[in-house]
Write an enzyme that holds these catalytic residues in place. Sequence first.
Site, mmCIF file in Angstrom:
data_model
loop_
_atom_site.group_PDB
_atom_site.id
_atom_site.type_symbol
_atom_site.label_atom_id
_atom_site.label_comp_id
_atom_site.label_asym_id
_atom_site.label_seq_id
_atom_site.Cartn_x
_atom_site.Cartn_y
_atom_site.Cartn_z
ATOM 1 N N HIS A 1 -0.484 -2.635 6.460
ATOM 2 C CA HIS A 1 0.569 -1.615 6.390
ATOM 3 C C HIS A 1 1.804 -1.965 7.212
ATOM 4 O O HIS A 1 2.645 -1.096 7.448
ATOM 5 C CB HIS A 1 0.050 -0.222 6.787
ATOM 6 C CG HIS A 1 -0.957 0.331 5.827
ATOM 7 N ND1 HIS A 1 -1.330 1.645 5.790
ATOM 8 C CD2 HIS A 1 -1.683 -0.275 4.846
ATOM 9 C CE1 HIS A 1 -2.235 1.835 4.841
ATOM 10 N NE2 HIS A 1 -2.468 0.690 4.257
ATOM 11 N N ASP B 1 0.801 -1.233 0.000
ATOM 12 C CA ASP B 1 0.000 0.000 0.000
ATOM 13 C C ASP B 1 0.838 1.289 0.000
ATOM 14 O O ASP B 1 1.502 1.583 1.000
ATOM 15 C CB ASP B 1 -0.934 0.020 1.214
ATOM 16 C CG ASP B 1 -1.727 -1.277 1.384
ATOM 17 O OD1 ASP B 1 -1.204 -2.360 1.041
ATOM 18 O OD2 ASP B 1 -2.870 -1.199 1.879
ATOM 19 N N HIS C 1 -10.350 0.519 0.080
ATOM 20 C CA HIS C 1 -10.439 1.961 -0.198
ATOM 21 C C HIS C 1 -10.502 2.275 -1.694
ATOM 22 O O HIS C 1 -10.284 3.424 -2.099
ATOM 23 C CB HIS C 1 -9.233 2.691 0.408
ATOM 24 C CG HIS C 1 -9.251 2.729 1.908
ATOM 25 N ND1 HIS C 1 -10.111 3.543 2.612
ATOM 26 C CD2 HIS C 1 -8.543 2.038 2.835
ATOM 27 C CE1 HIS C 1 -9.914 3.358 3.908
ATOM 28 N NE2 HIS C 1 -8.978 2.447 4.079
ATOM 29 N N GLU D 1 -3.990 1.690 -2.932
ATOM 30 C CA GLU D 1 -5.291 2.068 -2.347
ATOM 31 C C GLU D 1 -5.253 3.255 -1.386
ATOM 32 O O GLU D 1 -6.305 3.797 -1.072
ATOM 33 C CB GLU D 1 -5.929 0.852 -1.636
ATOM 34 C CG GLU D 1 -5.279 0.515 -0.321
ATOM 35 C CD GLU D 1 -6.242 -0.033 0.723
ATOM 36 O OE1 GLU D 1 -7.439 -0.177 0.448
ATOM 37 O OE2 GLU D 1 -5.778 -0.311 1.839
#
Length: 270
Positions: free
Chosen positions: A181, A8, A68, A39
């Site tokens: 993340h 990400d 997202h 995203e």
Amino acid sequence: MRILFLGDVMGRAGRAAITGRLAGLRDDWRLDFVVVNGENATNGAGLSADHAKALLEAGADVITLGDHAFDQKDMLRFVEDEPRIIRPLNYSKAAPGRGARVFSAPGGRKVLVAQVLGQVFMKRPFDDPFSAIEPVLKAAPLGVQVNAALVDMHCEATSEKMAMGHWCDGRASIVVGTHTHVPTADAMILPRGTAYQSDAGMCGDYNSVIGMDKAEPLNRFITGMSKGRFTPAAGPATLSGLFVETDDATGRALRVTMVREGGVLQGSAP
Ligand SMILES: [Fe+2]
Ligand SMILES: [Fe+2]
């Protein structure tokens, strides 16, 4: 094939790391194919068309999204116009765009890229990702229809990610998790030849709370009340993900290495 997957991309710091360094890494590591999860690239929430173009121009062959996917409203249209963007297969029956596609790599090679959303601890109930990926893998057998296949498993739970890895083992070259993340230290090759990592981590500033400036997340945890908005942390970003070398004939992984480049995380390179 030499494939790089990056997790990400988080806000401006993540975008700057991609635009500043990905082209150099493509040369240095002789990469044939690069997939980037985008995203959170636009202010931490979704991906705008302009930022998608910037990531593609910087050296991403394909961009995957996540829960997202459509936070930036122009993506609802852009995902239909730009075939190099893949949204989750099981996002919604009404979602625009595609959840899987076969792409061309140098030398006439074919690469399947697909993304699925998990169900455990997610904010919205998504359809079963295991039955969603099944027909996609069946339609693109490794070593027959495609030379390599990558599945981005976007979810919270490491258990669900590992289960997806084993479900696809021998049928995908790479199953890699995204969404948390934070990179996990379990990059490996599963028994039937699928390279696997529970989470690729983010491309963002790790001096943060999962990519957001620390102040407001800390405030919410400590006081239980919201004082303001989350904003992406702006310090130097680490590019985080994994490098996989695959056998073009069988599509199986030959070698997997975790990648952590720049920023505050301890480095790791192929
Ligand atoms: Fe994310
Ligand atoms: Fe996510």
